[in-house]
Design a protein around this motif. Structure first.
Motif, PDB file in Angstrom:
ATOM      1  N   UNK A  31       0.827  -1.201   0.000  1.00 42.79           N
ATOM      2  CA  UNK A  31       0.000   0.000   0.000  1.00 42.79           C
ATOM      3  C   UNK A  31       0.866   1.258   0.000  1.00 42.79           C
ATOM      4  N   UNK A  32       1.949   1.226   0.760  1.00 42.03           N
ATOM      5  CA  UNK A  32       2.847   2.387   0.788  1.00 42.03           C
ATOM      6  C   UNK A  32       3.480   2.618  -0.583  1.00 42.03           C
ATOM      7  N   UNK A  33       3.890   1.552  -1.238  1.00 40.25           N
ATOM      8  CA  UNK A  33       4.470   1.690  -2.574  1.00 40.25           C
ATOM      9  C   UNK A  33       3.447   2.239  -3.562  1.00 40.25           C
ATOM     10  N   UNK A  34       2.223   1.727  -3.509  1.00 41.01           N
ATOM     11  CA  UNK A  34       1.194   2.226  -4.419  1.00 41.01           C
ATOM     12  C   UNK A  34       0.911   3.699  -4.172  1.00 41.01           C
ATOM     13  N   UNK A  35       0.872   4.102  -2.908  1.00 40.15           N
ATOM     14  CA  UNK A  35       0.634   5.507  -2.587  1.00 40.15           C
ATOM     15  C   UNK A  35       1.798   6.377  -3.051  1.00 40.15           C
ATOM     16  N   UNK A  36       3.035   5.883  -2.884  1.00 37.48           N
ATOM     17  CA  UNK A  36       4.209   6.655  -3.297  1.00 37.48           C
ATOM     18  C   UNK A  36       4.244   6.855  -4.805  1.00 37.48           C
ATOM     19  N   UNK A  37       3.677   5.909  -5.543  1.00 39.18           N
ATOM     20  CA  UNK A  37       3.679   6.007  -7.006  1.00 39.18           C
ATOM     21  C   UNK A  37       2.683   7.034  -7.514  1.00 39.18           C
ATOM     22  N   UNK A  38       1.814   7.524  -6.652  1.00 42.14           N
ATOM     23  CA  UNK A  38       0.790   8.484  -7.074  1.00 42.14           C
ATOM     24  C   UNK A  38       1.326   9.913  -7.131  1.00 42.14           C
ATOM     25  N   UNK A  91      19.772   7.713   3.497  1.00 37.32           N
ATOM     26  CA  UNK A  91      18.890   8.515   2.641  1.00 37.32           C
ATOM     27  C   UNK A  91      18.666   7.807   1.310  1.00 37.32           C
ATOM     28  N   UNK A  92      19.744   7.301   0.721  1.00 39.21           N
ATOM     29  CA  UNK A  92      19.625   6.590  -0.562  1.00 39.21           C
ATOM     30  C   UNK A  92      18.822   5.310  -0.405  1.00 39.21           C
ATOM     31  N   UNK A  93      19.019   4.618   0.720  1.00 36.83           N
ATOM     32  CA  UNK A  93      18.300   3.377   0.967  1.00 36.83           C
ATOM     33  C   UNK A  93      16.794   3.625   1.069  1.00 36.83           C
ATOM     34  N   UNK A  94      16.409   4.666   1.794  1.00 35.62           N
ATOM     35  CA  UNK A  94      14.988   4.997   1.894  1.00 35.62           C
ATOM     36  C   UNK A  94      14.444   5.476   0.552  1.00 35.62           C
ATOM     37  N   UNK A  95      15.255   6.241  -0.183  1.00 40.14           N
ATOM     38  CA  UNK A  95      14.826   6.704  -1.502  1.00 40.14           C
ATOM     39  C   UNK A  95      14.572   5.551  -2.453  1.00 40.14           C
ATOM     40  N   UNK A  96      15.232   4.412  -2.224  1.00 47.96           N
ATOM     41  CA  UNK A  96      15.036   3.263  -3.108  1.00 47.96           C
ATOM     42  C   UNK A  96      13.593   2.758  -3.061  1.00 47.96           C
ATOM     43  N   UNK A  97      12.887   2.965  -1.951  1.00 45.02           N
ATOM     44  CA  UNK A  97      11.487   2.557  -1.881  1.00 45.02           C
ATOM     45  C   UNK A  97      10.630   3.438  -2.787  1.00 45.02           C
ATOM     46  N   UNK A  98      10.939   4.733  -2.834  1.00 44.53           N
ATOM     47  CA  UNK A  98      10.229   5.613  -3.761  1.00 44.53           C
ATOM     48  C   UNK A  98      10.515   5.208  -5.198  1.00 44.53           C
ATOM     49  N   UNK A  99      11.775   4.904  -5.492  1.00 40.33           N
ATOM     50  CA  UNK A  99      12.157   4.522  -6.849  1.00 40.33           C
ATOM     51  C   UNK A  99      11.560   3.176  -7.229  1.00 40.33           C
ATOM     52  N   UNK A 100      11.476   2.282  -6.266  1.00 44.15           N
ATOM     53  CA  UNK A 100      10.826   0.994  -6.513  1.00 44.15           C
ATOM     54  C   UNK A 100       9.351   1.204  -6.843  1.00 44.15           C
ATOM     55  N   UNK A 101       8.688   2.074  -6.093  1.00 44.77           N
ATOM     56  CA  UNK A 101       7.270   2.354  -6.333  1.00 44.77           C
ATOM     57  C   UNK A 101       7.045   2.915  -7.732  1.00 44.77           C
ATOM     58  N   UNK A 102       7.888   3.867  -8.125  1.00 51.54           N
ATOM     59  CA  UNK A 102       7.754   4.467  -9.453  1.00 51.54           C
ATOM     60  C   UNK A 102       8.025   3.418 -10.533  1.00 51.54           C
ATOM     61  N   UNK A 103       9.060   2.598 -10.328  1.00 52.56           N
ATOM     62  CA  UNK A 103       9.430   1.597 -11.330  1.00 52.56           C
ATOM     63  C   UNK A 103       8.340   0.564 -11.528  1.00 52.56           C
ATOM     64  N   UNK A 104       7.655   0.177 -10.465  1.00 51.45           N
ATOM     65  CA  UNK A 104       6.687  -0.905 -10.540  1.00 51.45           C
ATOM     66  C   UNK A 104       5.279  -0.446 -10.888  1.00 51.45           C
ATOM     67  N   UNK A 105       4.932   0.791 -10.530  1.00 55.00           N
ATOM     68  CA  UNK A 105       3.522   1.179 -10.630  1.00 55.00           C
ATOM     69  C   UNK A 105       3.244   2.446 -11.452  1.00 55.00           C
ATOM     70  N   UNK A 106       4.247   3.254 -11.747  1.00 55.89           N
ATOM     71  CA  UNK A 106       3.996   4.515 -12.450  1.00 55.89           C
ATOM     72  C   UNK A 106       3.986   4.306 -13.960  1.00 55.89           C
ATOM     73  N   UNK A 107       3.224   5.123 -14.707  1.00 57.92           N
ATOM     74  CA  UNK A 107       3.219   5.023 -16.173  1.00 57.92           C
ATOM     75  C   UNK A 107       4.533   5.511 -16.772  1.00 57.92           C
ATOM     76  N   UNK A 108       4.810   5.104 -18.002  1.00 59.14           N
ATOM     77  CA  UNK A 108       6.078   5.421 -18.650  1.00 59.14           C
ATOM     78  C   UNK A 108       6.339   6.917 -18.748  1.00 59.14           C
ATOM     79  N   UNK A 109       5.299   7.704 -19.010  1.00 62.06           N
ATOM     80  CA  UNK A 109       5.508   9.135 -19.220  1.00 62.06           C
ATOM     81  C   UNK A 109       6.051   9.844 -17.983  1.00 62.06           C
ATOM     82  N   UNK A 110       5.860   9.257 -16.814  1.00 62.12           N
ATOM     83  CA  UNK A 110       6.389   9.862 -15.596  1.00 62.12           C
ATOM     84  C   UNK A 110       7.917   9.826 -15.559  1.00 62.12           C
TER      85      UNK A 110
END
Length: 327
Positions: A31-38, A91-110
């Motif tokens: 759920x956190x990853x899905x929310x971060x991808x928004x 900081x980079x380790x925590x940022x990886x969760x945001x990057x994981x969320x974008x990689x898995x759930x965000x559309x290509x144009x983002x």
């Protein structure tokens, strides 16, 4: 059936299969990853970097491992410099969760305009041989998001995923990796890797974490149990081995992917010597962005008993890490 319908069906299938309480923590992460991808990637990174600063203070066990790894691999750094690097790593380790969320759930144009690709000609030339390509790399915090463009610039891209103790986490990872690759392979399925290489696929291969059945090979300044399978995979498949560096360029969500020239005279008959050569490449990649390597992994464990345990709190064997001053 549209993409949204496919995703809804997949989510429904996961809910029906993994509804028991032992999976609830994994669902919270999902759920956190899905929310971060928004939100925008810049906003997500800003939030997660601040979470990382807090994690440095409260995650005492992980902080101790990170500090110990850094002092082992960078003995030239002072204690103050080691702690500063560790803070940047969290900081980079925590940022990886945001990057994981974008990689898995965000559309290509983002992600348009976010990637700078260097050395693509090396990859294209290697693929013309029709024997596949092994992308040799390591575990950096930007792993998920930097895999995203490879699906678009390669005819067949295969990534690996590891077994997890939590079956839901393993399935979430598998489905996420399918978003960034044409094929997702278990990291211990050698036959599947060889089949992919035979189809002239590009296989992302990061064998840098501890491997109990490996060989002792120096990693920076210490011997570590190391997987020597890259040399054997190259020999069995005839695939080219291309060292591959990827990293975040700045704090605003821009990334560089660099393909180096295929290794010449590789593999040889000596898998350990080949692995030493590969590890030296990895060390160069780490020095280019040391805060982005996965230092929370206990890289020097599982060594033979005659070698000292580098993670013991023993001042006679190692420079002590002051967790109090680290905070």
């Amino acid at each position: 059936m549209g993409i949204a319908d496919v995703r809804a069906e997949s989510t429904g299938r996961l809910l029906r299969t993994y509804w028991m309480p032992r999976y609830w923590s994994a669902w919270c992460l999902w759920l956190w990853l899905r929310a971060s991808a928004l939100v925008s990637i810049d906003t997500a990174l800003w939030v997660h970097r601040r979470i990382g600063r807090g994690l440095y203070r409260v995650a005492r066990k992980q902080r101790r491992v990170v500090l110990r790894n850094l002092e082992l691999c960078f003995p030239e750094l002072s204690s103050v410099a080691v702690r500063a690097l560790a803070k940047r790593h969290f900081e980079a380790l925590a940022a990886s969760f945001a990057e994981c969320a974008i990689a898995w759930f965000a559309p290509d144009e983002r992600l348009d305009g976010r990637f700078e690709i260097v050395g693509l000609e090396h990859l294209e030339a290697a693929l013309e041989r029709r024997k596949g390509v092994i992308l040799y790399t390591g575990h950096f915090t930007t792993l998920e998001i930097c895999g995203r463009p490879l699906k678009h610039i390669t005819p067949q891209f295969a990534c690996l995923f590891s077994r997890r103790s939590n079956a839901l986490l393993e399935e979430i990872q598998r489905q996420g990796r399918m978003r960034i690759a044409h094929e997702s392979i278990r990291s211990d399925d050698v036959r599947a890797m060889l089949r992919s290489l035979k189809r002239n696929a590009v296989v992302w291969y990061a064998p840098d974490q501890v491997y109990r059945r490996g060989q002792l090979v120096p990693f920076f300044h210490e011997l570590a149990m190391t997987n020597v399978a890259t040399s054997r995979l190259a020999r069995l498949s005839g695939a080219a081995v291309i060292p591959f560096r990827y990293r975040r360029l700045d704090g605003q969500g821009r990334y560089e992917l660099q393909f180096h020239a295929p290794l010449e005279d590789f593999p040889t008959d000596d898998a350990i010597r080949d692995t030493r050569r590969l590890v030296e490449c990895l060390e160069e990649f780490i020095r280019a962005c040391p805060e982005q390597y996965q230092w929370a992994h206990r890289r020097f464990r599982a060594r033979p008993p005659e070698l000292p345990d580098l993670y013991r709190t023993d001042p006679a064997r190692r420079r002590p890490v002051s967790t109090a001053s680290a905070v």
